[in-house]
Design an enzyme around this catalytic site. Structure first.
Site, mmCIF file in Angstrom:
data_model
loop_
_atom_site.group_PDB
_atom_site.id
_atom_site.type_symbol
_atom_site.label_atom_id
_atom_site.label_comp_id
_atom_site.label_asym_id
_atom_site.label_seq_id
_atom_site.Cartn_x
_atom_site.Cartn_y
_atom_site.Cartn_z
ATOM 1 N N THR A 55 -2.953 11.531 7.339
ATOM 2 C CA THR A 55 -1.741 10.910 6.386
ATOM 3 C C THR A 55 -1.460 11.523 5.317
ATOM 4 O O THR A 55 -2.202 12.653 4.694
ATOM 5 C CB THR A 55 -2.098 9.403 6.214
ATOM 6 O OG1 THR A 55 -2.979 9.233 5.456
ATOM 7 C CG2 THR A 55 -2.626 8.896 7.413
ATOM 8 N N CYS A 56 -0.672 10.911 4.197
ATOM 9 C CA CYS A 56 -0.344 11.772 3.095
ATOM 10 C C CYS A 56 -1.566 11.510 2.147
ATOM 11 O O CYS A 56 -1.601 12.335 1.157
ATOM 12 C CB CYS A 56 0.990 11.343 2.463
ATOM 13 S SG CYS A 56 1.174 9.618 2.265
ATOM 14 N N ASN A 57 -2.543 10.702 2.459
ATOM 15 C CA ASN A 57 -3.633 10.448 1.893
ATOM 16 C C ASN A 57 -4.909 11.103 2.294
ATOM 17 O O ASN A 57 -5.893 10.847 1.433
ATOM 18 C CB ASN A 57 -3.780 8.855 1.332
ATOM 19 C CG ASN A 57 -2.666 8.525 0.440
ATOM 20 O OD1 ASN A 57 -2.371 9.399 -0.602
ATOM 21 N ND2 ASN A 57 -2.203 7.264 0.440
ATOM 22 N N ARG A 58 -4.913 11.376 3.472
ATOM 23 C CA ARG A 58 -6.123 11.787 3.739
ATOM 24 C C ARG A 58 -5.954 12.717 5.283
ATOM 25 O O ARG A 58 -5.219 12.687 5.838
ATOM 26 C CB ARG A 58 -6.985 10.668 4.371
ATOM 27 C CG ARG A 58 -6.508 9.699 5.350
ATOM 28 C CD ARG A 58 -7.184 8.384 5.615
ATOM 29 N NE ARG A 58 -6.699 7.573 4.368
ATOM 30 C CZ ARG A 58 -7.692 7.082 3.658
ATOM 31 N NH1 ARG A 58 -9.122 7.356 3.819
ATOM 32 N NH2 ARG A 58 -7.498 6.415 2.636
ATOM 33 N N GLU A 118 -2.183 -2.284 1.764
ATOM 34 C CA GLU A 118 -0.971 -1.776 2.144
ATOM 35 C C GLU A 118 -1.074 -1.727 3.772
ATOM 36 O O GLU A 118 -2.041 -1.496 4.345
ATOM 37 C CB GLU A 118 -0.547 -0.404 1.752
ATOM 38 C CG GLU A 118 -1.640 0.745 1.858
ATOM 39 C CD GLU A 118 -1.477 1.349 3.020
ATOM 40 O OE1 GLU A 118 -0.328 1.238 3.915
ATOM 41 O OE2 GLU A 118 -2.293 2.265 3.533
ATOM 42 N N GLN A 120 0.587 0.218 6.395
ATOM 43 C CA GLN A 120 0.946 1.204 7.057
ATOM 44 C C GLN A 120 -0.172 1.845 7.860
ATOM 45 O O GLN A 120 -0.333 2.369 8.954
ATOM 46 C CB GLN A 120 1.829 2.172 6.145
ATOM 47 C CG GLN A 120 3.194 1.821 5.915
ATOM 48 C CD GLN A 120 3.327 1.339 4.638
ATOM 49 O OE1 GLN A 120 2.355 0.910 4.066
ATOM 50 N NE2 GLN A 120 4.427 1.363 3.895
ATOM 51 N N GLN A 124 -0.994 4.020 11.335
ATOM 52 C CA GLN A 124 -1.145 5.620 11.495
ATOM 53 C C GLN A 124 -2.648 5.776 12.083
ATOM 54 O O GLN A 124 -2.478 6.699 13.049
ATOM 55 C CB GLN A 124 -1.425 6.158 10.133
ATOM 56 C CG GLN A 124 0.000 6.385 9.303
ATOM 57 C CD GLN A 124 -0.143 6.256 7.817
ATOM 58 O OE1 GLN A 124 -1.119 5.900 7.310
ATOM 59 N NE2 GLN A 124 0.975 6.863 7.093
ATOM 60 N N GLY A 193 21.283 -12.287 -18.424
ATOM 61 C CA GLY A 193 20.316 -11.347 -19.303
ATOM 62 C C GLY A 193 19.833 -10.199 -18.632
ATOM 63 O O GLY A 193 19.037 -10.348 -17.849
ATOM 64 N N ALA A 194 20.387 -9.001 -19.075
ATOM 65 C CA ALA A 194 20.120 -7.790 -18.317
ATOM 66 C C ALA A 194 18.794 -6.944 -18.830
ATOM 67 O O ALA A 194 18.865 -5.762 -19.044
ATOM 68 C CB ALA A 194 21.224 -6.962 -18.213
#
Lengths: 425, 269
Positions: A55-58, A118, A120, A124, A193-194
């Site tokens: 995955t993008c982390n491992r 998380e 996802q 995976q 109010g922004a």
């Protein structure tokens, strides 16, 4: 040949704890590459079974090592290089046995993720299992491990709040809105109010599925700006009370020193919307919405302290959910290893009984001359006798092996297996 | 003999009640399968009830009425209790069903006066089936209404910790309304069926039967509740309160009326 169950699973790889993103992206594998590597690992007998998770982390390899053991696998991994041609050695983690099992359980349960909880990662892991399965890289051990992993991840998700709580004022607002409306689908919100805080909540609501956002600000240009970023409609400041009856959510975050939304306004709005509930968030200090609004039947008013309370609970419950999840993982890892020991003694027991049978045959053929004098009937009797003898002699030891596998008594198990499988020396 | 067939449902209801009253006693298996366990119980209950009615020669009595009420409630629970968030409903419904069914098993089974007069009739299961389906709807509406008030109270008092385990206000309000509507429709049909049957077979002034009058009052009450909700927007808290009061009336009618006041629905001594 008897390898303890503890040692048979090996995990090796790198992830966001051990390696920077440049290294991870360089190593990331797509599906065809994973299939290629799995095939190669099996083909070169580096691993009897293998699972590759990228995955993008491992990038992680789970394997039952082949004849060459873990060293051969390490050697293979050393063949890969980092982005500047450097060795990967400092980035690698390796886990054996129980640690490897626990690691995979933690990964799939999202306890090892960058954002814990998380959702996802489970998908995976499932994907990785599917690919490994299709590549025929899963054997008895990893098959059991994968099945258990998905079970554990599901358990952690349903039994703990790990995936439930979000953190941040914006998400606290979303949580409260959901508690009232059930879903943000078809809901409209008015942002008064922004400023930064208000925009943050509006943004979170928008990502949570809010249908429509109306933005009012004293300086109209700023309202236009925020509305275009968050995909809303800017309206002029002096018209906001017309919108009160049309929206379900009001976020007030202006710098006004005195209330801008008073009791009468909300009462009128509620009557117009036939008492469908309205959720008001007052992020301003001093407050912009008259606190007595909360006494109205279908109005639910929360101020910045209440939101802070939700955030703190989110943090606390996430912390305790994490402890609970780790406990589940720990218990499941121990349970799996026990089960695995049972899976693993099967072949060893086969070896033992086969060897005993070979010995029996050998002894019988050594007394060939004696046997030749016997008639068919007597020979059969003798055969049955020796068979029964072998069976009786092996009965207790085999029972002990089963028992110690069942109890997870690794030490006793390996001694017993050794006593029966070591080649004569 | 036919009461023995109640063993399964009573055990199942007791199990569910204990599981709700003493959390974590039975662990995850009971908890996560509560809905299916309830469904199993209701199916067993239905079978037992039919057996009991047959054993009575088609003329059920007080015991069967209580049993049917209990069944209606549990069936309503089994229908909506999907997911963890609806679980608190069981805290009200499971013990209620258990108590009703247990009572049904210990009271002597006496037949209502009207039945003694007319004997078994195909109108009976229609009349009762509709009424008790309606009761199931009203029970659900009551339990959901209670839960609504709890969630609302906590939102107003800003007791927000752990609130996300409970259903949202709008979801509860929707279910409460639909269950009430369902109950109202079936009660209407049940009353109509009873009326047609009585008009055809009873000669005396059955319209003055106290239970008939009281039930018509309850019917009116729920009718008003639905009316003010739809017309004047009395939703949420008001709707919940209406369903709670209405349900109290129904339980009173179920337990007391047939004994305290004589009439066609009374039980012979």
């Amino acid at each position: 040949m008897a390898m303890g169950a503890e040692q048979s699973i090996f995990a090796l790889g790198l992830n966001h704890h051990t390696a920077p993103v440049e290294v991870r992206e360089r190593l990331a594998l797509d599906e065809p590459a994973i299939r290629r590597h799995l095939h190669m690992l099996r083909h070169r007998e580096l691993a009897n079974e293998a699972l590759l998770l990228s995955t993008c982390n491992r990038v992680e390899l789970y394997a039952v090592p082949g004849e060459g053991g873990t060293d051969a696998l390490l050697e293979w991994v050393r063949g890969f290089r980092g982005p500047r041609g450097e060795s990967l050695e400092p980035y690698l983690f390796r886990h054996h046995g129980r640690d490897a099992v626990r690691h995979l359980f933690r990964v799939a349960s999202s306890l090892d993720s960058l954002v814990i909880g998380e959702p996802q990662i489970l998908g995976q892991v499932k994907e990785a299992v599917r690919v490994a399965d299709e590549s025929a890289a899963l054997g008895r051990v990893l098959n059991a491990l994968c099945r258990r992993t998905l079970h554990v991840a599901k358990r952690v998700r349903t039994e703990t709040d790990i995936g439930r709580k979000r953190v941040g004022v914006g998400n606290a607002g979303v949580d409260l809105a959901l508690q009232i409306f059930g879903s943000l689908d078809g809901r409209r919100a008015l942002l008064l109010g922004a400023g930064e805080m208000g925009t943050q909540v509006a943004h979170a609501l928008r990502s949570g599925g809010l249908d429509e956002l109306v933005v009012a600000n004293r300086t109209f240009e700023r309202a236009v700006e925020v509305a275009s970023v968050e995909g809303g409609t800017p309206i002029s400041w002096d018209r906001f009370d017309e919108y009160l009856a049309r929206v379900d959510i009001v976020i007030a975050a202006t710098g006004s020193p005195k209330p801008i939304v008073d009791l009468a306004m909300v009462r009128t709005a509620l009557r117009k919307r036939r008492y469908r509930p309205i959720f008001l968030v007052d992020l301003s200090v001093p407050r912009n919405i008259d606190p007595r609004v909360d006494d109205l039947d279908s109005a639910y008013l929360f101020n910045v302290d209440h939101l802070r309370q939700v955030v703190d609970q989110g943090l606390a419950s996430r912390e305790s959910a994490r402890d609970r999840a780790e406990e589940v993982v720990e218990r499941e890892a121990a349970r799996f290893l026990k089960a695995l020991a049972r899976i693993e003694v099967g072949p060893s027991i086969g070896v033992i009984t086969r060897r005993a049978e070979e010995l029996r045959q050998a002894e019988l053929s050594r007394s060939k001359r004696l046997l030749e004098n016997l008639d068919e009937d007597q020979r059969e009797q003798l055969d049955a006798l020796t068979r029964a003898l072998v069976k009786k002699v092996l009965h207790r030891p085999l029972q002990q092996i089963h028992a110690s596998a069942h109890e997870g008594d690794e030490l006793r198990l390996s001694h017993l297996l050794q006593a029966f499988t070591e080649e004569d020396s | 003999m036919e009461r023995l067939s109640y063993l399964l449902p009573i055990l199942v209801y007791a199990l569910l009640s204990i599981d709700h009253l003493v959390p974590r006693l039975f662990g995850e298996v009971v908890r996560s399968n509560a809905r299916w366990i309830a469904l199993l119980g209701t199916v067993g209950h239905l079978v037992a009830l039919l057996l009991a009615v047959v054993a009575h020669g088609g003329t059920p009595g007080f015991s069967e009425a209580l049993s049917a009420a209990s069944l209606g409630m549990m069936a309503a629970y089994a229908l909506v209790s999907a997911g963890d968030r609806m679980r608190p409903l069981g805290l009200v419904i499971a013990p209620l069903s258990t108590v009703l069914l247990s009572t049904a098993l210990v009271v002597p089974s006496r037949t209502v006066l009207a039945l003694a007069e007319t004997g078994a009739s195909p109108w009976l299961p229609i009349h009762l089936g509709l009424i008790f389906a309606g009761l199931g709807g009203f029970t659900l509406s009551f339990a959901v209404g209670l839960l609504y008030l709890v969630v609302r109270w906590r939102l107003k008092r800003k007791q927000l910790s752990g609130l996300s385990r409970l259903p949202s206000l709008e979801v509860l309000d929707r279910i409460q309304f639909r269950a009430m509507l369902f109950g109202f429709l079936f009660l209407t049909l049940g009353i109509a069926a009873g009326g047609i049957w009585a008009a055809a077979s009873l000669e005396e002034a059955w319209t003055l039967d106290p239970k008939v009058i009281f039930t018509l009052l309850i019917w009116l009450w729920y009718g008003v509740a639905l009316q003010v909700r739809l017309v004047a927007g009395w939703r949420g808290r008001w709707s919940a309160l209406f369903s709670i009061v209405g349900f109290a009336g129904l339980v009173f009618s179920l337990l007391a009326f047939n004994f305290l006041v004589s009439g066609w629905h009374g039980y012979g001594s």
